[in-house]
Design an enzyme around this catalytic site. Sequence first.
Site, PDB file in Angstrom:
ATOM      1  N   CYS A  45      47.356  -2.932  21.905  1.00 11.98           N
ATOM      2  CA  CYS A  45      46.735  -3.560  20.492  1.00 11.98           C
ATOM      3  C   CYS A  45      47.027  -4.735  20.514  1.00 11.98           C
ATOM      4  O   CYS A  45      46.244  -5.537  19.819  1.00 11.98           O
ATOM      5  CB  CYS A  45      47.243  -2.608  19.340  1.00 11.98           C
ATOM      6  SG  CYS A  45      46.871  -0.855  19.568  1.00 11.98           S
ATOM      7  N   ALA A  64      53.468  11.890  29.563  1.00 14.76           N
ATOM      8  CA  ALA A  64      52.896  10.809  28.411  1.00 14.76           C
ATOM      9  C   ALA A  64      51.883   9.976  29.299  1.00 14.76           C
ATOM     10  O   ALA A  64      52.227   8.832  29.125  1.00 14.76           O
ATOM     11  CB  ALA A  64      54.226  10.165  27.978  1.00 14.76           C
ATOM     12  N   ARG A  97      42.824  -2.538  28.938  1.00  4.66           N
ATOM     13  CA  ARG A  97      43.882  -1.520  28.537  1.00  4.66           C
ATOM     14  C   ARG A  97      45.483  -2.053  28.766  1.00  4.66           C
ATOM     15  O   ARG A  97      46.357  -1.509  28.266  1.00  4.66           O
ATOM     16  CB  ARG A  97      43.748  -0.226  29.578  1.00  4.66           C
ATOM     17  CG  ARG A  97      44.604   1.073  29.368  1.00  4.66           C
ATOM     18  CD  ARG A  97      44.390   1.633  28.142  1.00  4.66           C
ATOM     19  NE  ARG A  97      45.159   2.802  27.755  1.00  4.66           N
ATOM     20  CZ  ARG A  97      45.158   3.396  26.667  1.00  4.66           C
ATOM     21  NH1 ARG A  97      44.536   2.841  25.395  1.00  4.66           N
ATOM     22  NH2 ARG A  97      45.936   4.487  26.574  1.00  4.66           N
ATOM     23  N   GLY A 104      36.047   2.952  24.575  1.00  8.38           N
ATOM     24  CA  GLY A 104      37.158   3.926  24.114  1.00  8.38           C
ATOM     25  C   GLY A 104      37.675   4.489  25.447  1.00  8.38           C
ATOM     26  O   GLY A 104      37.582   3.788  26.601  1.00  8.38           O
ATOM     27  N   PRO A 130      56.465  26.431  30.667  1.00 10.37           N
ATOM     28  CA  PRO A 130      57.877  26.306  30.131  1.00 10.37           C
ATOM     29  C   PRO A 130      58.554  24.881  30.676  1.00 10.37           C
ATOM     30  O   PRO A 130      58.306  24.700  32.031  1.00 10.37           O
ATOM     31  CB  PRO A 130      58.392  27.563  30.655  1.00 10.37           C
ATOM     32  CG  PRO A 130      57.659  28.694  30.768  1.00 10.37           C
ATOM     33  CD  PRO A 130      56.144  27.767  31.158  1.00 10.37           C
ATOM     34  N   ALA A 144      54.523  17.202  26.385  1.00  7.69           N
ATOM     35  CA  ALA A 144      53.478  16.229  26.219  1.00  7.69           C
ATOM     36  C   ALA A 144      53.495  15.524  25.107  1.00  7.69           C
ATOM     37  O   ALA A 144      53.521  16.128  24.124  1.00  7.69           O
ATOM     38  CB  ALA A 144      52.189  16.985  26.733  1.00  7.69           C
ATOM     39  N   ASP A 170      48.609   9.815  23.982  1.00  5.73           N
ATOM     40  CA  ASP A 170      47.225   9.644  23.796  1.00  5.73           C
ATOM     41  C   ASP A 170      46.642  10.814  24.656  1.00  5.73           C
ATOM     42  O   ASP A 170      45.437  11.359  24.534  1.00  5.73           O
ATOM     43  CB  ASP A 170      46.494   8.412  24.242  1.00  5.73           C
ATOM     44  CG  ASP A 170      46.684   7.399  23.457  1.00  5.73           C
ATOM     45  OD1 ASP A 170      47.174   7.340  22.322  1.00  5.73           O
ATOM     46  OD2 ASP A 170      46.044   6.300  23.628  1.00  5.73           O
ATOM     47  N   GLY A 228      49.616   4.334  18.471  1.00  4.49           N
ATOM     48  CA  GLY A 228      50.861   4.093  18.996  1.00  4.49           C
ATOM     49  C   GLY A 228      51.825   4.902  17.831  1.00  4.49           C
ATOM     50  O   GLY A 228      52.803   5.442  18.290  1.00  4.49           O
TER      51      GLY A 228
END
Length: 456
Positions: free
Chosen positions: A42, A116, A138, A247, A278, A282, A285, A303
Amino acid sequence: MKIVIVGGGAGGLSTASNIRKLDEDAEITVITRDENIAYSPCAIPYVLSGQVDHFKDIIMHQPEDYLERDIEVITQAEVFEVSSEEKTIKYKKIDPSSRNSSDESVELPYDYLVIATGGSPITPPIEGTDLEGVFKIRTINDGETIKKWAQKSEKVVVVGAGLIGLEMAYGLKKMGLDVTINEMLPQIVPRSLDPSMALIVQKYLEKEGIKVILSKGMEKIIGEKKVEGVVYEDEQFEADMVIMATGVRPETKLAKMAGCELGRWAVKVNEKMQTSVPGVYAVGDCVEVVDAITGHPTQSPLGSTAVRQAKIAALNITRRNAEFKPVLNAMVSKIGELEFGSVGLTESFAIHNGMEVISGKSRALTKARYYPGAKRIDVMTVCNPQGRIIGCQIIAKERVAERVDTMALAIAKNVTCQELSTMEFSYATPVSMVIDPIILAAEAACKKLKNSLKNK
């Protein structure tokens, strides 16, 4: 305890840091495809605009900083295999010049795996997206490449009028380019603002010299080897640069490989950030969340959301008990001098989803009208038929973020417009009006609510 985290963004690194605070002995490894870590995408537009001097300034930490806390961060590496039965992952290093993986692979065992992986930029199926001069946004590397190309360009089209699209457009305008924003929907920032509020932001952009094209989808990008122009339904524009700010799509490839259940939008997790497999968690985004107003699955590519999820995941991995709460998707942005933010549902979204709502608006000042420097502020409050506040949007040239946060708390606590209109707010001539604009908007909603009840 061995913990492997895939992803070096806000979610992954925050998970690692929080686990280390809670467990001094855990073996923590973070693997990321990126060359740089610990930065916010950002912030990239603000380097372009000159409000931040250099891209290196937005990098908060290096891998060595994490190694001092006994967290190993492996950059420029791709996880290509996950065995949730064996509890192992395999990765290969990536050649930064070609982005190809090496032939040698490394296997790591884990007790807990944290996915992640964030999101990948969406490239719409438009002819010409492979031309030189077409960019996604990005990573810092994307930002550096865009800046170099922009320095030898004159005209740019930004496709997509969400937050990153507007911020990039303004940044490139400050670099001296002729900028056009293209949005296929009839308004800018459709996810966060209602049309009347979006128009305020649009007029500001146009005043800054940025052209806005709405309700038109780009048909193709034209050029031989590099961008020469763009074509819409009935007209053509010259351009030597195109930014695809259309996006991001949740990156779920690794989760699928691990056997994790996917929801409507992304990886499905419970309130503890556990996936269906198990030992596999996560965050960020790549996961879907629950909307606090509708109770339905949604996305929260913020964020702030990733950091909160990381804390919950870390607490549960270290055998504490914590739950991630449904989201209101509070956001704020600043373009030039203008700040705008929102929280909860827009009126448009609520109506589109069959909800009955009442809205109240106020236009006031950020401080006493006679005090030098008072700025215009617009507030829109959205309520359900019982008067409970379910959304708010605020636009001004100062003090938007704290008001959005106030409304986030009010919505989370099920405050009604009537209750808000009688609440106590602080006041001092240089910093506020004697009646806060939030209260004025709540009063306007209350008035509409009373009239609607009379008419029933």
